[in-house]
Design a protein around this motif. Structure first.
Motif, PDB file in Angstrom:
ATOM      1  N   LYS A 192      -9.586  39.291 -63.579  1.00  0.00           N
ATOM      2  CA  LYS A 192      -9.628  39.734 -62.185  1.00  0.00           C
ATOM      3  C   LYS A 192     -11.080  39.896 -61.711  1.00  0.00           C
ATOM      4  N   ILE A 211      -6.045  45.568 -67.832  1.00  0.00           N
ATOM      5  CA  ILE A 211      -5.560  44.981 -66.572  1.00  0.00           C
ATOM      6  C   ILE A 211      -6.699  44.399 -65.739  1.00  0.00           C
ATOM      7  N   TYR A 259      -6.095  45.436 -58.606  1.00  0.00           N
ATOM      8  CA  TYR A 259      -4.984  44.621 -58.099  1.00  0.00           C
ATOM      9  C   TYR A 259      -5.362  43.866 -56.830  1.00  0.00           C
ATOM     10  N   ASP A 310       0.133  33.873 -59.731  1.00  0.00           N
ATOM     11  CA  ASP A 310       0.869  34.632 -60.745  1.00  0.00           C
ATOM     12  C   ASP A 310      -0.003  34.881 -61.969  1.00  0.00           C
ATOM     13  N   ASN A 311      -0.145  36.167 -62.363  1.00  0.00           N
ATOM     14  CA  ASN A 311      -0.967  36.491 -63.541  1.00  0.00           C
ATOM     15  C   ASN A 311      -0.490  37.790 -64.180  1.00  0.00           C
ATOM     16  N   VAL A 312      -0.742  37.910 -65.459  1.00  0.00           N
ATOM     17  CA  VAL A 312      -0.280  39.051 -66.256  1.00  0.00           C
ATOM     18  C   VAL A 312      -0.865  40.360 -65.737  1.00  0.00           C
ATOM     19  N   SER A 313      -2.153  40.342 -65.380  1.00  0.00           N
ATOM     20  CA  SER A 313      -2.820  41.581 -64.961  1.00  0.00           C
ATOM     21  C   SER A 313      -2.162  42.201 -63.735  1.00  0.00           C
ATOM     22  N   ASP A 314      -1.805  41.375 -62.741  1.00  0.00           N
ATOM     23  CA  ASP A 314      -1.157  41.909 -61.539  1.00  0.00           C
ATOM     24  C   ASP A 314       0.229  42.458 -61.843  1.00  0.00           C
ATOM     25  N   ASP A 315       0.978  41.768 -62.710  1.00  0.00           N
ATOM     26  CA  ASP A 315       2.317  42.260 -63.068  1.00  0.00           C
ATOM     27  C   ASP A 315       2.224  43.621 -63.760  1.00  0.00           C
ATOM     28  N   MET A 316       1.274  43.753 -64.654  1.00  0.00           N
ATOM     29  CA  MET A 316       1.084  45.034 -65.337  1.00  0.00           C
ATOM     30  C   MET A 316       0.628  46.104 -64.353  1.00  0.00           C
ATOM     31  N   MET A 368      -5.182  32.416 -64.661  1.00  0.00           N
ATOM     32  CA  MET A 368      -6.095  33.561 -64.824  1.00  0.00           C
ATOM     33  C   MET A 368      -7.512  33.057 -65.066  1.00  0.00           C
TER      34      MET A 368
END
Length: 388
Positions: free
Chosen positions: A263, A259, A206, A213-219, A1
């Motif tokens: 990004k 989120i 998004y 792989d990152n937390v913001s996209d998963d959320m 990230m």
């Protein structure tokens, strides 16, 4: 990230009955003069106006009413509110409504105490806020913009024909009251438009780097699926509390900066729709619905992996037997199908926009630095024509 600094200064009270339970005591922390800002007459018909007035009266406040905030709040309306606030020595602004009311209140909170021109110094370009705006509290009646948990305000300068937004953390509401029951009386068109605005905010965050792989996209994926599922449920039953409460929190989560962390963000569709709104005063969610599929057909090849992931993770489309390009495009078409399903316009013609204005509107649009591929004004014009 990517690196980030996170801040959110809004204390949020969520749930059935929260206004009656908390508003009166929250206002006691401020001086006696409270500006009560709202839009049209809907809150006077559905009982929300009376409930807010009762809470403010119970707190012993001197209430200064500021009604008539329009769907696309203008700079002229902001200056009207600022003048009223100064004349009445307002200590606290309470905005009751959707995003337009909340945005207008934040801009008023700045203009009421700033001696210069807030449009020139804070909206035409980013500014440094070295002063404290008037405190703002909000009571949300429409799920959509997420303005309740950020310092953002989108304002239209009618004279210049520019609609733009800036987010200043000092303008974050001090408190936000979110009662999902308050959204029950919102007309279906407004509810669906607001719901799509939520989805648009999440998609525009998004569909940007980083793609690792990152937390913001998963959320973001979880939130998009939640919006889609609960918007369908709320259309079936407008008084489905579970659906309405989920949509209300989806809206806040889309724009409370969480989120967005790490990004780059691509707000090109919002840039384009804002200028459509500046020239035509069109409905924001409807404009976004007409633009998004066409815009994504233009750029999906530049973010192929993310668009393919959108198709499989959000829409449940199998990639078996498909190329990545075919899977990615299937996701864009699923989005277009959802827009038709929920009854939003699929063309600018349906919205009554004059085709003759499209070139000058396209030339006035801002270019998003965070998009997978930056557009030219000519390509924006081509998108507008395809949307027509």
């Amino acid at each position: 990230m990517n690196n980030f600094i996170f801040e959110n200064g809004t204390k949020t009270y969520f749930g059935k009955g929260c206004v009656k339970e908390y508003l009166s005591c929250l206002t006691k922390h401020y001086g006696p003069n409270v500006m009560f800002a709202y839009g049209g007459g809907s809150i006077q018909k559905n009982g929300i106006y009376d409930e807010v007035m009762e809470s403010l009266n119970r707190a012993g406040k001197n209430i200064i009413r500021f009604p008539g905030i329009m769907a696309n709040p203008t700079y002229e309306k902001v200056l009207e509110g600022a003048k009223l606030a100064r004349e009445n020595k307002v200590d606290l602004i309470i905005g009751v409504g959707g995003g337009s009311v909340m945005d207008c209140c934040k801009a008023v909170s700045m203009a009421a105490v700033y001696s210069g021109d807030i449009w020139a110094d804070f909206f035409a370009r980013p500014g440094i806020m070295d002063f404290e705006p008037l405190p703002v509290g909000v009571v949300v009646t429409v799920a959509g913009t997420g303005s309740e948990m950020n310092g953002g305000a989108v304002i239209t300068n009618e004279e210049l024909k520019i609609k733009t937004g800036r987010d200043y953390p000092k303008c974050n509401p001090k408190f936000a009251l979110l009662d999902p029951v308050y959204t029950y009386s919102v007309p279906k068109k407004q509810m669906v438009s607001g719901g799509f605005d939520i989805l648009s905010h999440i998609m525009e965050i998004y569909f940007s780097e980083p793609d690792e792989d990152n937390v913001s996209d998963d959320m973001a994926e979880a939130l998009m699926k939640n919006v889609i599922r609960n918007l369908r449920a709320a259309i079936r039953n407008p008084q489905d509390y579970s659906a309405r409460s989920n949509l209300m929190w989806d809206a806040a989560m889309a724009e409370n900066r969480i989120i967005k962390l790490g990004k780059r963000m691509d707000f090109e569709c919002h840039n384009m729709e804002h200028q459509l709104g500046a020239y035509t005063n069109c409905n924001h969610g409807e404009g976004l619905a007409a633009l998004h599929p066409v815009y994504y057909r233009h750029i999906y090849k530049d973010g192929l992996a993310k668009f393919s992931r959108f198709a499989t993770h959000v829409w449940g489309i199998s990639n078996e037997g498909k190329t990545m390009k075919e899977t990615a495009l299937a996701g864009v078409e699923a989005l277009a199908g959802f827009i038709r399903e929920i009854g939003l316009p699929t063309s600018l013609r349906e919205m009554g926009i004059d085709k003759a204005d499209l070139k000058k509107i396209a030339d006035s649009c801002g270019i998003s630095a965070g998009s997978y591929r930056q557009l030219t004004h000519q390509e924006i014009f081509e998108i507008f024509k395809e949307c027509y």
